[in-house]
Design a protein around this motif. Sequence first.
Motif, PDB file in Angstrom:
ATOM      1  N   HIS A  54      -3.452 -45.091   7.232  1.00 32.69           N
ATOM      2  CA  HIS A  54      -3.537 -43.691   6.804  1.00 32.69           C
ATOM      3  C   HIS A  54      -3.183 -42.742   7.944  1.00 32.69           C
ATOM      4  O   HIS A  54      -2.513 -41.732   7.744  1.00 32.69           O
ATOM      5  CB  HIS A  54      -4.932 -43.373   6.254  1.00 32.69           C
ATOM      6  N   SER A  55      -3.626 -43.074   9.146  1.00 28.80           N
ATOM      7  CA  SER A  55      -3.306 -42.258  10.311  1.00 28.80           C
ATOM      8  C   SER A  55      -1.802 -42.331  10.608  1.00 28.80           C
ATOM      9  O   SER A  55      -1.178 -41.313  10.917  1.00 28.80           O
ATOM     10  CB  SER A  55      -4.113 -42.727  11.521  1.00 28.80           C
ATOM     11  N   CYS A  56      -1.219 -43.510  10.488  1.00 32.36           N
ATOM     12  CA  CYS A  56       0.227 -43.664  10.689  1.00 32.36           C
ATOM     13  C   CYS A  56       1.007 -42.864   9.652  1.00 32.36           C
ATOM     14  O   CYS A  56       2.013 -42.224   9.976  1.00 32.36           O
ATOM     15  CB  CYS A  56       0.628 -45.134  10.628  1.00 32.36           C
ATOM     16  N   GLU A  57       0.528 -42.880   8.422  1.00 35.81           N
ATOM     17  CA  GLU A  57       1.172 -42.106   7.363  1.00 35.81           C
ATOM     18  C   GLU A  57       1.099 -40.612   7.669  1.00 35.81           C
ATOM     19  O   GLU A  57       2.075 -39.874   7.484  1.00 35.81           O
ATOM     20  CB  GLU A  57       0.485 -42.399   6.026  1.00 35.81           C
ATOM     21  N   SER A  58      -0.035 -40.164   8.179  1.00 36.25           N
ATOM     22  CA  SER A  58      -0.196 -38.766   8.557  1.00 36.25           C
ATOM     23  C   SER A  58       0.746 -38.389   9.704  1.00 36.25           C
ATOM     24  O   SER A  58       1.383 -37.332   9.679  1.00 36.25           O
ATOM     25  CB  SER A  58      -1.646 -38.508   8.959  1.00 36.25           C
ATOM     26  N   LEU A  59       0.846 -39.250  10.696  1.00 34.26           N
ATOM     27  CA  LEU A  59       1.728 -39.009  11.837  1.00 34.26           C
ATOM     28  C   LEU A  59       3.177 -38.889  11.379  1.00 34.26           C
ATOM     29  O   LEU A  59       3.892 -37.956  11.764  1.00 34.26           O
ATOM     30  CB  LEU A  59       1.578 -40.141  12.857  1.00 34.26           C
ATOM     31  N   THR A  60       3.624 -39.814  10.543  1.00 34.68           N
ATOM     32  CA  THR A  60       5.018 -39.770  10.081  1.00 34.68           C
ATOM     33  C   THR A  60       5.259 -38.574   9.156  1.00 34.68           C
ATOM     34  O   THR A  60       6.321 -37.963   9.202  1.00 34.68           O
ATOM     35  CB  THR A  60       5.432 -41.088   9.399  1.00 34.68           C
ATOM     36  N   TYR A  61       4.260 -38.224   8.355  1.00 34.05           N
ATOM     37  CA  TYR A  61       4.390 -37.045   7.489  1.00 34.05           C
ATOM     38  C   TYR A  61       4.600 -35.789   8.343  1.00 34.05           C
ATOM     39  O   TYR A  61       5.495 -34.984   8.069  1.00 34.05           O
ATOM     40  CB  TYR A  61       3.141 -36.885   6.608  1.00 34.05           C
ATOM     41  N   GLU A  62       3.777 -35.622   9.363  1.00 32.91           N
ATOM     42  CA  GLU A  62       3.881 -34.438  10.221  1.00 32.91           C
ATOM     43  C   GLU A  62       5.217 -34.411  10.967  1.00 32.91           C
ATOM     44  O   GLU A  62       5.831 -33.342  11.111  1.00 32.91           O
ATOM     45  CB  GLU A  62       2.713 -34.361  11.204  1.00 32.91           C
ATOM     46  N   ALA A  63       5.679 -35.571  11.432  1.00 35.89           N
ATOM     47  CA  ALA A  63       6.985 -35.635  12.106  1.00 35.89           C
ATOM     48  C   ALA A  63       8.095 -35.230  11.143  1.00 35.89           C
ATOM     49  O   ALA A  63       8.993 -34.458  11.501  1.00 35.89           O
ATOM     50  CB  ALA A  63       7.223 -37.040  12.656  1.00 35.89           C
ATOM     51  N   ARG A  64       8.042 -35.734   9.922  1.00 35.08           N
ATOM     52  CA  ARG A  64       9.043 -35.409   8.901  1.00 35.08           C
ATOM     53  C   ARG A  64       9.022 -33.903   8.607  1.00 35.08           C
ATOM     54  O   ARG A  64      10.068 -33.267   8.461  1.00 35.08           O
ATOM     55  CB  ARG A  64       8.768 -36.212   7.636  1.00 35.08           C
ATOM     56  N   GLU A  65       7.820 -33.316   8.538  1.00 33.49           N
ATOM     57  CA  GLU A  65       7.693 -31.881   8.279  1.00 33.49           C
ATOM     58  C   GLU A  65       8.296 -31.051   9.419  1.00 33.49           C
ATOM     59  O   GLU A  65       8.978 -30.047   9.179  1.00 33.49           O
ATOM     60  CB  GLU A  65       6.226 -31.496   8.071  1.00 33.49           C
ATOM     61  N   LEU A  66       8.041 -31.450  10.667  1.00 31.46           N
ATOM     62  CA  LEU A  66       8.609 -30.733  11.806  1.00 31.46           C
ATOM     63  C   LEU A  66      10.135 -30.789  11.787  1.00 31.46           C
ATOM     64  O   LEU A  66      10.813 -29.778  11.996  1.00 31.46           O
ATOM     65  CB  LEU A  66       8.076 -31.308  13.123  1.00 31.46           C
ATOM     66  N   LEU A  67      10.670 -31.973  11.541  1.00 29.37           N
ATOM     67  CA  LEU A  67      12.128 -32.120  11.503  1.00 29.37           C
ATOM     68  C   LEU A  67      12.732 -31.348  10.333  1.00 29.37           C
ATOM     69  O   LEU A  67      13.808 -30.756  10.447  1.00 29.37           O
ATOM     70  CB  LEU A  67      12.508 -33.598  11.435  1.00 29.37           C
ATOM     71  N   GLY A  68      12.033 -31.336   9.207  1.00 32.99           N
ATOM     72  CA  GLY A  68      12.494 -30.564   8.057  1.00 32.99           C
ATOM     73  C   GLY A  68      12.484 -29.070   8.340  1.00 32.99           C
ATOM     74  O   GLY A  68      13.392 -28.339   7.928  1.00 32.99           O
ATOM     75  N   ALA A  69      11.463 -28.602   9.043  1.00 31.32           N
ATOM     76  CA  ALA A  69      11.396 -27.186   9.411  1.00 31.32           C
ATOM     77  C   ALA A  69      12.574 -26.819  10.304  1.00 31.32           C
ATOM     78  O   ALA A  69      13.188 -25.756  10.126  1.00 31.32           O
ATOM     79  CB  ALA A  69      10.072 -26.883  10.108  1.00 31.32           C
ATOM     80  N   TYR A  70      12.906 -27.688  11.252  1.00 32.86           N
ATOM     81  CA  TYR A  70      14.067 -27.407  12.109  1.00 32.86           C
ATOM     82  C   TYR A  70      15.337 -27.331  11.272  1.00 32.86           C
ATOM     83  O   TYR A  70      16.134 -26.398  11.422  1.00 32.86           O
ATOM     84  CB  TYR A  70      14.225 -28.456  13.216  1.00 32.86           C
ATOM     85  N   ARG A  71      15.537 -28.294  10.391  1.00 29.60           N
ATOM     86  CA  ARG A  71      16.743 -28.310   9.562  1.00 29.60           C
ATOM     87  C   ARG A  71      16.848 -27.024   8.729  1.00 29.60           C
ATOM     88  O   ARG A  71      17.895 -26.399   8.662  1.00 29.60           O
ATOM     89  CB  ARG A  71      16.755 -29.539   8.653  1.00 29.60           C
ATOM     90  N   ARG A  72      15.740 -26.605   8.121  1.00 31.25           N
ATOM     91  CA  ARG A  72      15.752 -25.399   7.294  1.00 31.25           C
ATOM     92  C   ARG A  72      16.020 -24.141   8.118  1.00 31.25           C
ATOM     93  O   ARG A  72      16.662 -23.211   7.632  1.00 31.25           O
ATOM     94  CB  ARG A  72      14.415 -25.238   6.562  1.00 31.25           C
TER      95      ARG A  72
END
Length: 186
Positions: free
Chosen positions: A109-127
């Motif tokens: 669950h912690s790994c899923e949270s870490l990857t979710y947050e990383a994906r969100e940061l990268l998505g914010a940059y792309r947008r």
Amino acid sequence: PYPIDEMEIRHQLLAPLPSGESRVLVVLLQRAKMDERIAALRIAGGEAIDVVLSTLCLVAAATQQRPTGEIAILHADASALELVVVREGVLAFSRAVAQTTPWDLDDPHSCESLTYEARELLGAYRRESSDGVGVEAVHISATGLPVERVATLLEDALGKLCPLANFAPQLNSDTGPCPATFAGAY
């Protein structure tokens, strides 16, 4: 959400604009967190000469590695992630997220949270990027976590190249906070 007198505020000129105004990076940190790091440094026998906030450390490492072109560094602390993207030696994007409990790479669950947050940061940059294109690779650094495990986890989850930020070894320490990062004193 914190009173201004409880915050440490640092800024750095990024670039002058044709209008005569300037792009400025402003970094805020809760002063109590900074004081905790300085106290830990003193316990270890060190002395705080200056405080350099994490974003500025990451930008310096990125521009040293790649003064031209684009480079992204995703830094994982025990309970925070920070993404910086530098283009042509100038900070193009910076965002950080923190959570209340430390990441546990042995907990799915912690790994899923870490990857979710990383994906969100990268998505914010792309947008928010001017061309709407994300980064091809993300250099990974970590303090308080094993950087190799973080890089492998993120590369598998994100489907992006996630090489270690070996060009900045001062950013990596799996035994705890590194003096050069996250309100690092040196």
